[in-house]
Scaffold this motif. Structure first.
Motif, mmCIF file in Angstrom:
data_model
loop_
_atom_site.group_PDB
_atom_site.id
_atom_site.type_symbol
_atom_site.label_atom_id
_atom_site.label_comp_id
_atom_site.label_asym_id
_atom_site.label_seq_id
_atom_site.Cartn_x
_atom_site.Cartn_y
_atom_site.Cartn_z
ATOM 1 N N UNK A 35 0.704 -0.914 -0.021
ATOM 2 C CA UNK A 35 -0.206 0.054 0.295
ATOM 3 C C UNK A 35 0.911 1.424 -0.018
ATOM 4 N N UNK A 36 2.256 1.147 0.001
ATOM 5 C CA UNK A 36 2.647 2.151 0.248
ATOM 6 C C UNK A 36 4.164 2.524 -1.168
ATOM 7 N N UNK A 37 4.303 3.520 -1.455
ATOM 8 C CA UNK A 37 5.113 3.677 -2.748
ATOM 9 C C UNK A 37 6.127 3.222 -2.668
ATOM 10 N N UNK A 38 7.242 3.358 -3.872
ATOM 11 C CA UNK A 38 8.199 2.762 -3.826
ATOM 12 C C UNK A 38 9.431 3.603 -3.259
ATOM 13 N N UNK A 39 8.949 4.439 -2.883
ATOM 14 C CA UNK A 39 9.889 6.358 -2.099
ATOM 15 C C UNK A 39 9.467 5.937 -0.282
ATOM 16 N N UNK A 40 8.794 4.727 -0.173
ATOM 17 C CA UNK A 40 9.009 4.483 1.149
ATOM 18 C C UNK A 40 9.392 3.380 1.828
ATOM 19 N N UNK A 41 8.843 2.344 0.352
ATOM 20 C CA UNK A 41 8.926 0.665 0.834
ATOM 21 C C UNK A 41 9.910 0.305 2.345
ATOM 22 N N UNK A 42 11.468 1.322 2.229
ATOM 23 C CA UNK A 42 12.202 0.694 3.176
ATOM 24 C C UNK A 42 11.430 1.485 4.359
ATOM 25 N N UNK A 43 10.679 2.624 4.710
ATOM 26 C CA UNK A 43 10.604 2.342 5.964
ATOM 27 C C UNK A 43 9.120 1.820 6.370
ATOM 28 N N UNK A 44 8.299 1.767 4.982
ATOM 29 C CA UNK A 44 7.240 0.361 5.558
ATOM 30 C C UNK A 44 7.730 -0.997 5.786
ATOM 31 N N UNK A 45 9.140 -1.524 5.174
ATOM 32 C CA UNK A 45 9.926 -2.630 5.521
ATOM 33 C C UNK A 45 10.161 -2.536 7.043
ATOM 34 N N UNK A 46 10.109 -1.367 7.580
ATOM 35 C CA UNK A 46 11.233 -1.620 8.884
ATOM 36 C C UNK A 46 10.594 -1.046 9.675
ATOM 37 N N UNK A 47 9.421 -0.233 9.328
ATOM 38 C CA UNK A 47 8.485 0.077 10.277
ATOM 39 C C UNK A 47 7.995 -0.732 11.819
ATOM 40 N N UNK A 100 3.763 -7.500 12.153
ATOM 41 C CA UNK A 100 4.687 -6.900 11.011
ATOM 42 C C UNK A 100 3.827 -6.374 10.198
ATOM 43 N N UNK A 101 4.653 -5.905 8.787
ATOM 44 C CA UNK A 101 4.171 -5.037 7.651
ATOM 45 C C UNK A 101 5.148 -6.299 6.742
ATOM 46 N N UNK A 102 4.208 -7.233 5.803
ATOM 47 C CA UNK A 102 4.920 -7.778 5.069
ATOM 48 C C UNK A 102 4.828 -7.615 3.901
ATOM 49 N N UNK A 103 4.672 -7.757 2.823
ATOM 50 C CA UNK A 103 5.035 -7.127 1.253
ATOM 51 C C UNK A 103 3.387 -7.487 1.390
ATOM 52 N N UNK A 105 1.932 3.288 20.976
ATOM 53 C CA UNK A 105 3.145 3.399 20.202
ATOM 54 C C UNK A 105 4.236 4.893 21.142
ATOM 55 N N UNK A 106 5.473 4.127 21.505
ATOM 56 C CA UNK A 106 6.573 4.433 21.650
ATOM 57 C C UNK A 106 7.349 5.048 20.846
ATOM 58 N N UNK A 107 8.110 6.878 20.711
ATOM 59 C CA UNK A 107 9.173 7.316 20.060
ATOM 60 C C UNK A 107 10.067 7.526 20.644
ATOM 61 N N UNK A 127 13.288 6.826 8.351
ATOM 62 C CA UNK A 127 12.996 7.807 8.869
ATOM 63 C C UNK A 127 12.165 7.806 9.977
ATOM 64 N N UNK A 128 12.584 7.988 10.725
ATOM 65 C CA UNK A 128 12.176 7.254 12.548
ATOM 66 C C UNK A 128 10.504 7.902 12.527
ATOM 67 N N UNK A 129 9.905 9.182 12.590
ATOM 68 C CA UNK A 129 9.034 9.551 12.516
ATOM 69 C C UNK A 129 7.617 8.624 11.180
ATOM 70 N N UNK A 130 8.633 9.125 9.860
ATOM 71 C CA UNK A 130 8.025 8.360 8.636
ATOM 72 C C UNK A 130 7.795 7.075 9.038
ATOM 73 N N UNK A 131 7.905 6.101 9.917
ATOM 74 C CA UNK A 131 7.510 4.831 10.108
ATOM 75 C C UNK A 131 6.730 4.594 10.934
#
Length: 968
Positions: free
Chosen positions: A576-588, A619-622, A650-652, A707-711
């Motif tokens: 559901x997230x674009x290629x530009x966000x894939x790293x943040x989504x993968x590690x969220x 977790x978010x899988x593919x 969620x804790x920051x 990015x911490x906040x984007x993740x």
């Protein structure tokens, strides 16, 4: 004894196994099961052998252990244990203890070559996964699990054990054939770890025989030994006075004892007897530092080994109590080091201190760490400083209370499951008794020891143990191993010793205990309500729908007394997230989990959860989002609270985020030094090109894009809502008591509208035949990777046919490439069907071999592909696959995780969960023609990727050892 399972993790909450399955509603475990009450414990009383096992000895000296156990039903776990290993080898036999083990599957008095493995496969025993053996320094063990659905299996199994004990053939031609296989195994073990090990083992074992007798042996011996040299080892050391037969399973003990006596009573010891001597490890008098590097090392690490001491297993109640004190000490010290690893700039990526065994009869106190960017001196300083803090000031009462709670809960769970413990656990316990004299009083007695003795362990006693165990002045061994890098020179030995000395003399303050809340949730949320309830009597399920739209499926079972497992899944995920966000989504999910929950860091959370057995992962899988959870029977509410908080709290934490990213970067950097990792990356890159969604590990520099906040925002976007989630709960619970808890915690979850469907991100494998050679690594090692992909309609029936093809391929790989051609030690095939984002299949084969054999391996493999397409599987091979599947399915039907997985996958894939009840019929109905058709469909030689690893085209690099530094 069962406390063995507690030694290394006795203070961590014991989490549940992820292998899980129908039965009547259980009786939930009570909060504190009552241990048998008898006369007060006397500390100097000997630890008896428990009533659960019969231990006997034949007149020839052979020992036997027999226990009736019905987990799993209709199965017997057998072991032949030989109290001899590589330490017993003569100079011209180095590697032959292990070679004898190989020959046990190459013909004997009653089984011709290949006949034994073929017979065992025909009754459902899988080679490697079930049937196996291993050789170590001081023992050789043969593993034989036997299904008992055929009456003749039992007698034949004991015939196998007897042949192993004194009836191996050692045919000259078979020895020559096996020589190539063992040399391939030796080749497989070559690399940085082997090269570094050969430098440090003499130091680790302080010049003892252990450093000279690694079980794999010496290549020149393996290539050149005479068959008589191998037979000599067998004659000298395979003798009844050094043997034990262990039999635990669903058979009457009297029947087993009769078989032991009839098959092993006639064995005679050789004359004269060679003395069975255990190698001694000399005491270390001086402190020494050793630095060893290698360009292919998997990372940088440090070890500080304190003086080696003889081990004496407890033989009295007092000794058992001392062992529990050791466990409490190790767990508390480990928690402190874990806290250091969570700093924003941690002194190490991970560290630990505690007492560990070096051999069965020697132990020492050790401090070790995986080193991060801070370097070795910083890691040593932190490790030794914490050890000194404990030695000087001890622990606090709160730390002891948490450790005590966790240890008691661990014993409690073992006691609760005493009638449902797998036979394999008992077998391992009795093997340790034979090999190491570990007591075997039984879990009822051990639970009594824990409940009566642990409350009396005082803080003064623990702190006195710490002072004795961490000596202030003693000879130590400091070992640094790491990656040889031109841009990052390793530390010198003198620098390591200077860091050690400075840390031992530095001023340290007492540990400050952080004040924490006593519970996860001060006030439970306002409950939802159950608005619909239906039952599925066929599967024993209860379906619930809550007022917020969330659903649950309950499956109470009696498989375990103290285990509950839960899962939930829906579509969406990273797609559901674009290629530009894939790293943040993968590690969220990993980032959010690394920061803890609510007001609690992960370490704080473990303190609050002391004495509880509960865990949750999300977790978010593919293409999906998944939740997994587990708990003990009395900790279900804690598990549900953790689930509720994962949606709400969620804790920051900037420091923990920096710590997490720093560890990932260092791990990625270390990974790139390894030839196998570079080869794996090449396989993925060849298959998927440079697609941003390709399933590959990140390079070190790529972590800068997270990015911490984007993740956190991505995590919240998906897990701020429980919309369309169905929670599947299986295990030891009472549905009537569980429903109000579910209404409170699941029925109150937020469910705002979010998309719950996957998106096709365009990830597709390459088409056509693509071949690539990769040159990496300095050892003469190669790996062949073949990957077949394509479109295919998904169905359970077709998935079964593909899996059957894979299993037949695995049989043929072993029989042809290993046994007939001696080209490999091991190799494997795997495959699966998928329906998201389109109907597709993947079938892969991985074959490690030598560079000179790559072409032969490829030809033999493709010949097998063509034979299967042309002729299909043999009736015998297909029957082996079916029998193994049926045996595994019958066992799995009594496991909570199996039911959880089948119900969850049926929900996600839209298939019928009742198919679990017709599995055997569908297996038996599968034909050779169907598997042949699968071979023609999936082994498409016009559409596959071939990647072959070769060594680098340059001279072999040598491991580097810096001059040792020492301090008197």
């Amino acid at each position: 004894m069962f406390s063995h399972f507690l030694r290394n993790a006795c203070l961590a909450v014991v989490l549940l196994s992820h292998s899980f399955v129908a039965g009547a509603a259980p009786k939930p475990a009570t909060a504190k099961p009552a241990a048998p009450r008898i006369a007060a414990l006397k500390l100097d009383a000997p630890i008896p052998v428990g009533p659960q096992v019969k231990v006997g000895k034949l007149s020839n000296g052979l020992t036997y252990y027999i226990q009736k156990n019905t987990r799993p039903e209709r199965k017997l776990e057998l072991r032949l244990v030989v109290k001899a290993g590589s330490i017993q080898e003569d100079e011209d036999q180095q590697g032959l203890a292990h070679f004898v083990e190989h020959m046990a599957f190459n013909g004997s008095t009653h089984f011709k070559k290949h006949e034994l493995v073929g017979y065992l496969q025909s009754i459902g025993v899988k080679f490697g996964a079930d049937l196996n053996a291993y050789t170590s320094f001081d023992e050789t063990v043969y593993i034989l699990p036997i299904p008992l659905d055929r009456p003749e299996n039992l007698g034949k199994a004991f015939q196998v054990l007897e042949d192993w004990a004194h009836g191996l053939s050692f045919d000259d031609a078979d020895i020559e054939k096996e020589r190539g296989i063992v040399l391939e195994e030796l080749r497989l073990g070559k690399g940085a770890g082997d090269r570094i090990g050969k430098k440090i083992w003499p130091k680790i074992y302080n010049g003892s025989r252990y450093a000279e007798r690694l079980p794999i042996g010496k290549e020149e011996v393996l290539r050149n030994f005479k068959p008589e040299t191998l037979r000599r080892y067998y004659r000298d050391w395979y003798r009844p006075d050094l043997m034990a037969v262990v039999a635990v399973g669903d058979v009457a003990p009297a029947t087993i004892e009769k078989l032991v006596k009839s098959h092993f009573g006639k064995l005679a010891n050789p004359t004269p007897l060679r003395p069975r001597v255990y190698a001694e490890i000399p005491a270390r008098e001086e402190t020494e530092a050793v630095v060893v590097t290698d360009p292919e090392a998997g990372g940088n690490s440090i070890l500080v080994r304190y003086p080696v001491q003889p081990v004496r297993e407890p033989d009295t109640v007092r000794g058992y109590r001392e062992q529990m004190v050791e466990g409490l000490f190790g767990g508390m010290l480990g928690a402190r080091l874990q806290e250091l690893s969570q700093l924003a700039d941690p002194p190490f990526l991970g560290g630990g201190s505690g007492v560990g065994k070096l051999t069965p009869f020697y132990k020492s106190f050790n401090a070790s760490a995986v080193i991060g960017p801070g370097g070795a001196p910083k890691a040593i300083e932190a490790l030794v400083r914490e050890n000194e803090r404990v030695r000087r000031y001890g622990f606090g009462q709160a730390e002891l209370e948490r450790a005590r709670k966790n240890m008691l809960r661990s014993y409690e769970r073992l006691y609760n499951e005493r009638e449902k413990t797998e036979s394999g656990a008992y077998v391992a316990e009795y093997m340790r008794n034979f090999l190491q004299q570990e007591p075997i009083p039984g879990i009822a007695a051990e639970y009594r020891y824990a409940t009566e003795l642990l409350p009396g362990v005082t803080l003064d006693e623990i702190n006195a143990y710490a002072r004795r165990t961490i000596p202030a002045d003693s000879g130590k061994l400091v070992i640094y191993t790491g990656i040889e890098r031109a841009d990052s020179p390793p530390p010198q030995g003198d620098a390591l010793l200077a860091a050690l000395a400075a840390a031992e003399k530095a001023e340290v303050a007492p540990y400050e205990e952080k004040t924490l809340g006593a519970q996860l949730i001060a006030q439970p949320p306002k409950p939802g309500s159950i608005v619909l309830e239906t039952t599925d009597k066929q599967l024993g399920l209860t379906h619930l729908t809550f007022s917020n739209g969330v659903k649950a499926i309950l499956k109470p079972t009696d498989f375990r007394n103290d285990q509950v497992v839960m899962s939930a899944a829906r579509y969406g995920g990273q797609s559901l997230f674009g290629d530009a966000d894939i790293l943040n989504a993968r590690y969220a999910n990993a980032i959010v989990a690394s920061m803890g929950l609510k007001d609690y860091s992960p370490l704080d959370l473990s303190k609050v959860l002391a004495g509880k057995a509960a865990a949750v992962t999300m977790g978010l899988a593919g293409y999906s989002e998944v939740l997994g959870a587990s708990s003990g029977a009395t900790d279900i509410e804690t598990m549900l609270q953790l689930v509720w908080l994962r949606f709400d709290a969620v804790r920051r934490d900037e420091d923990l985020f920096k710590s997490f990213i720093g560890k990932q970067v260092e791990a990625a950097r270390n990974r790139l030094a390894q030839p196998g990792a570079r080869f794996g990356d090449a396989v993925v890159a060849t298959l998927y090109g440079n697609h941003p969604r390709a399933p590959r590990p990140l390079r070190p520099e790529e972590f800068e894009g997270i990015s911490l906040d984007r993740s956190i925002a991505i995590y919240r976007e998906r897990f701020s809502s429980a919309k369309d989630l169905t929670f599947v709960i299986v295990g030891s619970f009472d549905p009537v008591k569980l429903k109000p808890l579910l209404a409170t915690y699941l029925g109150s979850l937020p469910t705002p509208d979010i998309p719950t469907a996957w998106c096709d991100v365009g990830l597709r494998p390459v088409k056509g035949v693509v071949k690539r050679a990769v040159h990496s690594g300095t050892e003469p090692k190669s790996t062949v990777s073949l990957t077949f992909t394509g479109e295919a309609p998904f169905s359970e029936a077709e998935q079964m046919r593909l899996q059957a093809l894979v299993e037949v391929l695995n049989i043929r790989i072993i029989e042809v490439l290993r046994e007939e051609l001696s080209l490999i030690y091991g190799g494997s095939a795997g495959g699966q069907l998928g329906r998201i984002p389109y109907g597709n299949y993947t079938l892969s084969v991985t074959l490690p071999t030598g560079p000179e054999n790559v072409d032969k391996v490829l030809k033999a493999t493709f010949d097998e592909f063509e034979r299967l397409k042309r002729e299909g599987p043999t009736a015998a091979d297909l029957a082996k696959v079916k029998q193994n599947w049926i045996q595994n399915h019958r066992k799995a039907l009594r496991e909570n995780g199996y039911w959880l997985g089948r119900i969850q996958s049926a929900l996600l894939d839209g298939t019928d969960p009742a198919a679990i009840l017709t599995h055997e019929e569908r297996v038996n109905a599968m034909s050779a023609a169907q598997v042949q058709e699968a071979a023609r469909r999936y082994l498409n030689t016009e559409n596959y990727v071939q990647v072959v690893l070769y060594p680098e085209k340059k001279a072999q690099a040598a491991v580097k050892e810096a001059p040792a530094a020492s301090a008197n």
